[in-house]
Design an enzyme around this catalytic site. Structure first.
Site, PDB file in Angstrom:
ATOM      1  N   GLY A 127       0.944  -1.059  -0.004  1.00  0.00           N
ATOM      2  CA  GLY A 127      -0.097  -0.011  -0.124  1.00  0.00           C
ATOM      3  C   GLY A 127       0.810   1.271   0.195  1.00  0.00           C
ATOM      4  CB  ILE A 143       2.901   2.922   4.582  1.00  0.00           C
ATOM      5  CG1 ILE A 143       1.906   3.809   5.112  1.00  0.00           C
ATOM      6  CG2 ILE A 143       4.028   2.588   5.703  1.00  0.00           C
ATOM      7  CD1 ILE A 143       1.250   3.752   6.591  1.00  0.00           C
ATOM      8  CB  THR A 158       5.907   0.633  11.226  1.00  0.00           C
ATOM      9  OG1 THR A 158       5.783   0.245   9.933  1.00  0.00           O
ATOM     10  CG2 THR A 158       7.499   1.003  11.578  1.00  0.00           C
ATOM     11  NE  ARG A 205      -3.619  -0.472  14.350  1.00  0.00           N
ATOM     12  CZ  ARG A 205      -3.408   0.564  13.848  1.00  0.00           C
ATOM     13  NH1 ARG A 205      -2.028   0.928  13.506  1.00  0.00           N
ATOM     14  NH2 ARG A 205      -4.240   1.407  13.667  1.00  0.00           N
ATOM     15  CD  GLU A 249       0.222  -0.518  20.390  1.00  0.00           C
ATOM     16  OE1 GLU A 249      -0.430   0.552  20.377  1.00  0.00           O
ATOM     17  OE2 GLU A 249       0.961  -0.967  19.495  1.00  0.00           O
ATOM     18  CG  HIS A 289       1.008   2.783  17.861  1.00  0.00           C
ATOM     19  ND1 HIS A 289       0.114   1.886  17.995  1.00  0.00           N
ATOM     20  CD2 HIS A 289       0.969   3.148  16.832  1.00  0.00           C
ATOM     21  CE1 HIS A 289      -0.724   1.823  16.826  1.00  0.00           C
ATOM     22  NE2 HIS A 289      -0.126   2.429  16.067  1.00  0.00           N
TER      23      HIS A 289
HETATM   24  C1  GLV Z   1      -1.760   4.653  13.527  1.00  0.00           C
HETATM   25  O1  GLV Z   1      -1.137   3.558  14.023  1.00  0.00           O
HETATM   26  C2  GLV Z   1      -2.791   4.646  12.701  1.00  0.00           C
HETATM   27  O2  GLV Z   1      -3.551   3.915  12.327  1.00  0.00           O
HETATM   28  O3  GLV Z   1      -3.069   6.144  12.198  1.00  0.00           O
END
Ligand code: GLV
Length: 324
Positions: free
Chosen positions: A157, A159, A233, A235, A264, A283
């Site tokens: 995606g 990111i 980074t 989940r 978390e 996070h």
């Molecule tokens: C952060 O983890 C988000 O989903 O924006």
């Protein structure tokens, strides 16, 4: 005036803009609003602006008959029961796009820090363990190079693609896997197992859904290239933390960089906490001032549009607009 509950103060002028369009009730504490209080405060509200720390489940949604708009200041929406919202025709807004570069930067930061053992070296200096009798020697804190290494990107995606652009600048070979086939220039797509077996660095960038829960489970981690570095980074629920910790402790993996956890904050007995070859963060993928302001602005834009009866600029379940 329509009533809206915001479960947090937000950076920038986002909430003051929102307050011009509704009667706004804001949760002022930094601790997440307890669910019973959230339910009470939502009575009579049409809108909810929430964070990823608020669980918006079917029970809560059913208990809030006046609710018709939800906007989350996050790109991930695994904290929301999307089916329950869609079933009620409630649009869910999220904040993609604006956090892509900031999150990709953190993935690279964790990759570099884990590969070059930066936190371990920092602790060594601070704790006075830098021995004058051995101030420098060739095998002191040796790590791994990104240059020339193969990066496997799980999830191509926005990111994942931003990570690919950065990694190309480091001279990495780029491999990718996506659940639905996707071609990205400069990235060779492979099957999941092949990607795991070939990647010197593995970056996890899929959304958490029932399909990706435990995607990097015990078998997948066992299938990773020996000596690889894993960076998550996305989940926590996507990676089996116990299996990861065992692979790191046994030296099957070289290191890991982890920003997200199955629970978390992490519990004190989380097996990753005791390992020197793990770089941890709480996070913070999207945590730059500019990006957090842009996320808040977009979350509020989504809410204001819905209050005006318009489509949200970023809606996760646009099927609710079938009749608009
Ligand atoms: C952060 O983890 C988000 O989903 O924006």
């Amino acid at each position: 005036m329509k009533k809206v509950f915001a479960s947090s103060r937000l950076p920038g002028d986002a909430l003051s803009r929102l307050a011009q369009h509704c009667e706004l009730d804001t949760w002022e504490s930094d601790s997440p609003v307890p669910s019973a209080i959230l339910r009470d405060r939502l009575q009579g509200c049409e809108g909810l602006l929430c964070l990823l720390t608020n669980r918006i489940d079917a029970e809560l949604i059913a208990a809030c008959p006046s609710l018709r708009i939800v906007s989350s200041m996050s790109v991930g929406v695994d904290h929301v029961d999307l089916d329950a919202l869609t079933g009620r025709g409630i649009p869910l807004g999220n904040t993609p796009g604006v956090l892509v570069d900031t999150t990709a930067d953190l993935a690279l930061a964790l990759m570099l820090a884990a590969a070059r053992r930066v936190p371990e070296a920092d602790r060594f200096v601070r704790e006075g363990r830098w021995d004058p009798a051995a101030p420098w020697h060739p095998d002191m804190f040796v790590g791994r190079d990104l240059t020339g290494a193969t990066l496997g990107i799980v999830g191509l995606g926005a990111i994942g693609q931003a990570i690919a652009r950065r990694a190309a600048g480091f001279g990495m070979r780029l491999l990718g896997w996506n659940r639905s086939p996707r071609q990205v220039p400069g990235v060779q797509t492979l099957g999941f197992e092949e990607l795991l077996a070939e990647a010197d660095f593995l970056s996890v960038n899929v959304a958490l859904t029932p399909d990706t829960h435990n995607l990097l489970g015990r078998d997948a981690i066992a299938g990773m290239k020996p000596g690889a570095v894993l960076v998550n980074t996305a989940r926590g629920g996507i990676v089996d933390e116990q299996a990861l910790a065992e692979a790191l402790a046994e030296g099957r993996l070289f290191a890991a960089g982890v920003d997200v956890f199955s629970r978390e904050p992490v519990e004190p007995d989380n097996p990753l906490l005791g390992l020197p070859n793990v770089v941890l963060a709480p996070h913070i993928g999207s945590a730059s001032q500019r990006t957090r302001e842009r996320m808040a602005a977009l979350a509020v834009d989504n809410l204001i549009a819905a209050l005006k009866g318009e489509r949200m600029p970023q809606c996760v379940n646009p099927e609710v607009y079938a009749s608009l």
